[in-house]
Design a protein around this motif. Sequence first.
Motif, PDB file in Angstrom:
ATOM      1  N   ALA A  52      37.682 -18.527 -41.016  1.00  0.00           N
ATOM      2  CA  ALA A  52      38.171 -18.162 -40.368  1.00  0.00           C
ATOM      3  C   ALA A  52      37.327 -18.441 -38.735  1.00  0.00           C
ATOM      4  O   ALA A  52      36.129 -19.166 -38.578  1.00  0.00           O
ATOM      5  CB  ALA A  52      38.788 -17.152 -39.992  1.00  0.00           C
ATOM      6  N   LYS A  53      38.693 -18.322 -37.475  1.00  0.00           N
ATOM      7  CA  LYS A  53      37.176 -18.458 -35.933  1.00  0.00           C
ATOM      8  C   LYS A  53      38.222 -17.168 -35.271  1.00  0.00           C
ATOM      9  O   LYS A  53      38.631 -17.341 -34.980  1.00  0.00           O
ATOM     10  CB  LYS A  53      37.235 -19.975 -34.889  1.00  0.00           C
ATOM     11  CG  LYS A  53      36.475 -19.480 -33.942  1.00  0.00           C
ATOM     12  CD  LYS A  53      37.379 -21.212 -33.356  1.00  0.00           C
ATOM     13  CE  LYS A  53      36.658 -21.099 -31.840  1.00  0.00           C
ATOM     14  NZ  LYS A  53      37.687 -22.172 -30.623  1.00  0.00           N
ATOM     15  N   LEU A  54      36.897 -16.585 -35.626  1.00  0.00           N
ATOM     16  CA  LEU A  54      36.738 -15.288 -33.651  1.00  0.00           C
ATOM     17  C   LEU A  54      36.919 -15.740 -32.967  1.00  0.00           C
ATOM     18  O   LEU A  54      36.670 -16.009 -31.408  1.00  0.00           O
ATOM     19  CB  LEU A  54      36.074 -14.230 -34.925  1.00  0.00           C
ATOM     20  CG  LEU A  54      35.728 -13.429 -33.502  1.00  0.00           C
ATOM     21  CD1 LEU A  54      37.256 -12.004 -34.367  1.00  0.00           C
ATOM     22  CD2 LEU A  54      35.026 -12.004 -33.677  1.00  0.00           C
ATOM     23  N   LYS A  77      31.478 -19.049 -33.798  1.00  0.00           N
ATOM     24  CA  LYS A  77      32.166 -17.775 -34.085  1.00  0.00           C
ATOM     25  C   LYS A  77      33.219 -17.880 -34.727  1.00  0.00           C
ATOM     26  O   LYS A  77      34.084 -17.508 -36.243  1.00  0.00           O
ATOM     27  CB  LYS A  77      33.451 -16.834 -32.996  1.00  0.00           C
ATOM     28  CG  LYS A  77      32.380 -16.914 -31.635  1.00  0.00           C
ATOM     29  CD  LYS A  77      33.209 -16.163 -30.988  1.00  0.00           C
ATOM     30  CE  LYS A  77      32.573 -14.952 -29.236  1.00  0.00           C
ATOM     31  NZ  LYS A  77      32.869 -14.516 -29.061  1.00  0.00           N
ATOM     32  N   GLU A  78      32.695 -18.854 -36.641  1.00  0.00           N
ATOM     33  CA  GLU A  78      33.224 -19.090 -37.565  1.00  0.00           C
ATOM     34  C   GLU A  78      32.833 -18.564 -38.191  1.00  0.00           C
ATOM     35  O   GLU A  78      31.375 -17.939 -38.286  1.00  0.00           O
ATOM     36  CB  GLU A  78      33.498 -20.477 -37.881  1.00  0.00           C
ATOM     37  CG  GLU A  78      34.192 -21.303 -36.722  1.00  0.00           C
ATOM     38  CD  GLU A  78      34.440 -22.926 -37.740  1.00  0.00           C
ATOM     39  OE1 GLU A  78      33.670 -23.289 -38.990  1.00  0.00           O
ATOM     40  OE2 GLU A  78      33.579 -24.177 -36.712  1.00  0.00           O
ATOM     41  N   THR A  81      36.621 -15.090 -44.183  1.00  0.00           N
ATOM     42  CA  THR A  81      37.069 -13.314 -44.437  1.00  0.00           C
ATOM     43  C   THR A  81      36.575 -12.819 -45.880  1.00  0.00           C
ATOM     44  O   THR A  81      37.238 -11.937 -45.268  1.00  0.00           O
ATOM     45  CB  THR A  81      38.585 -14.503 -44.367  1.00  0.00           C
ATOM     46  OG1 THR A  81      38.864 -15.024 -44.796  1.00  0.00           O
ATOM     47  CG2 THR A  81      38.937 -14.754 -43.121  1.00  0.00           C
ATOM     48  N   ILE A  90      42.187  -7.795 -33.397  1.00  0.00           N
ATOM     49  CA  ILE A  90      41.433  -8.556 -33.590  1.00  0.00           C
ATOM     50  C   ILE A  90      41.814  -9.857 -33.934  1.00  0.00           C
ATOM     51  O   ILE A  90      43.503  -9.200 -33.790  1.00  0.00           O
ATOM     52  CB  ILE A  90      39.879  -9.100 -34.958  1.00  0.00           C
ATOM     53  CG1 ILE A  90      40.358  -9.257 -35.766  1.00  0.00           C
ATOM     54  CG2 ILE A  90      38.896  -8.271 -34.718  1.00  0.00           C
ATOM     55  CD1 ILE A  90      39.779  -9.541 -36.778  1.00  0.00           C
ATOM     56  N   LYS A  91      41.856 -10.264 -33.253  1.00  0.00           N
ATOM     57  CA  LYS A  91      43.034 -12.317 -33.074  1.00  0.00           C
ATOM     58  C   LYS A  91      41.600 -13.269 -33.544  1.00  0.00           C
ATOM     59  O   LYS A  91      40.397 -13.056 -33.348  1.00  0.00           O
ATOM     60  CB  LYS A  91      42.822 -12.799 -31.645  1.00  0.00           C
ATOM     61  CG  LYS A  91      43.684 -11.445 -31.258  1.00  0.00           C
ATOM     62  CD  LYS A  91      44.076 -12.031 -29.616  1.00  0.00           C
ATOM     63  CE  LYS A  91      44.925 -11.277 -28.594  1.00  0.00           C
ATOM     64  NZ  LYS A  91      45.363 -11.624 -27.046  1.00  0.00           N
ATOM     65  N   ILE A  92      42.381 -14.552 -34.376  1.00  0.00           N
ATOM     66  CA  ILE A  92      41.614 -15.061 -35.296  1.00  0.00           C
ATOM     67  C   ILE A  92      42.401 -16.498 -35.380  1.00  0.00           C
ATOM     68  O   ILE A  92      43.539 -16.215 -35.256  1.00  0.00           O
ATOM     69  CB  ILE A  92      40.843 -14.895 -37.038  1.00  0.00           C
ATOM     70  CG1 ILE A  92      42.332 -14.563 -37.194  1.00  0.00           C
ATOM     71  CG2 ILE A  92      39.936 -13.525 -36.495  1.00  0.00           C
ATOM     72  CD1 ILE A  92      42.149 -13.768 -39.065  1.00  0.00           C
ATOM     73  N   GLU A  93      41.996 -17.707 -35.893  1.00  0.00           N
ATOM     74  CA  GLU A  93      42.563 -18.276 -36.127  1.00  0.00           C
ATOM     75  C   GLU A  93      41.632 -18.739 -37.365  1.00  0.00           C
ATOM     76  O   GLU A  93      40.694 -19.102 -37.759  1.00  0.00           O
ATOM     77  CB  GLU A  93      41.803 -20.397 -35.018  1.00  0.00           C
ATOM     78  CG  GLU A  93      42.491 -19.867 -33.807  1.00  0.00           C
ATOM     79  CD  GLU A  93      42.204 -21.188 -32.882  1.00  0.00           C
ATOM     80  OE1 GLU A  93      41.106 -21.513 -33.083  1.00  0.00           O
ATOM     81  OE2 GLU A  93      42.468 -20.833 -31.938  1.00  0.00           O
ATOM     82  N   LEU A  94      42.719 -18.788 -38.045  1.00  0.00           N
ATOM     83  CA  LEU A  94      43.376 -19.725 -39.274  1.00  0.00           C
ATOM     84  C   LEU A  94      44.171 -20.697 -40.529  1.00  0.00           C
ATOM     85  O   LEU A  94      45.018 -20.261 -39.631  1.00  0.00           O
ATOM     86  CB  LEU A  94      42.736 -18.147 -40.284  1.00  0.00           C
ATOM     87  CG  LEU A  94      42.952 -17.902 -41.542  1.00  0.00           C
ATOM     88  CD1 LEU A  94      40.998 -19.072 -42.261  1.00  0.00           C
ATOM     89  CD2 LEU A  94      43.379 -17.098 -42.453  1.00  0.00           C
TER      90      LEU A  94
END
Length: 338
Positions: A52-54, A77-78, A81, A90-94
Amino acid sequence: MANMSNQIFNIQLNNKQNFECPENDSILEGGLRHGLAINYKCSNGTCGTCKAKLIEGEIEKIKHHDYSLSTNEIDNKEFLTCCHAPRADIKIELDLIGDVRSIPIQSIQTKIKDIRFINDDMAIVNLRTPRSQTLQFMAGQDVELSFKGVVSRYPIASCPCHGMELEFHIRNLNIDKFSQEIFSKKLKAKARVELVGPKGMFVLKETSTKPMVFIAWDGGFAPIRSLVEHAFSLEMTNPVYFYWAYPATEPSPYFDNYAQSWRAVMDEYHYQTIACDFDRSSKNDCHKVAKQIYDSLDHKVINQSELYISAPAEVLIYLGEFLLDNGLDESQLIASPI
């Protein structure tokens, strides 16, 4: 004395979905517990599938991982998880699994964790996958199990949030050679069983706001259980109606107490058993049984609901005809033959 509190943090996923995760759990564990279809395989930092990306907030590495992130991935920032926990909101991209068709067929060597005999002809079988190859599946799907060349296909009774431990409800049927290995006690705890899957399209409409009606014939409870518990893990607020057909010669369905226990965790849950004139042979009057089930339903609820049925193919055909003739739209009917 050590502080035993476990703080809960909010995780925003892809700027739309939110879930909560305790500070002592990995972000993967938190997401799976909340029913999210996260892409992962090993859950122990070996494969890198759960990257994932933070975007915002703070995380902490809570266990070692063998998978090596590239310099570019680290700069971006990968993170994995399965090996990191939140230390703030937090916010992440996944990437999530898009739909059931995007899940690859997997071949996994599993071990039997335990076998519990409910009665003379029903066994609850629990398989454990290796930590390096957890089964990725969606609630309601099934798999093929094989032991020494004997192969049978069964629905998974457990929720995807428990990917390493898989439950199956297996009847003692003469036509099912795999079940004969179990009930003859040839297949025991710690035995190796090959699993191939997942297969099938009997999955939940997760975005629907309609009431959900589930109908199970006997052991058809297994995939229904997976669907209901997945809906609960997603915190879906849809009213749930469950009808369970079972042989009238028996006092109740084999997991009746379990089905009743859902009342304690769901606000709107309605459960009704249907004693029917059938046995487990292949000589049942399926038209008669389908009519018995149909006559027991609340049709005002049925016609405004998503309807999930797990029953033998002939019963499904007759029951489907009754329901569609009574005004149910075909798009509301999701069925799985057993």
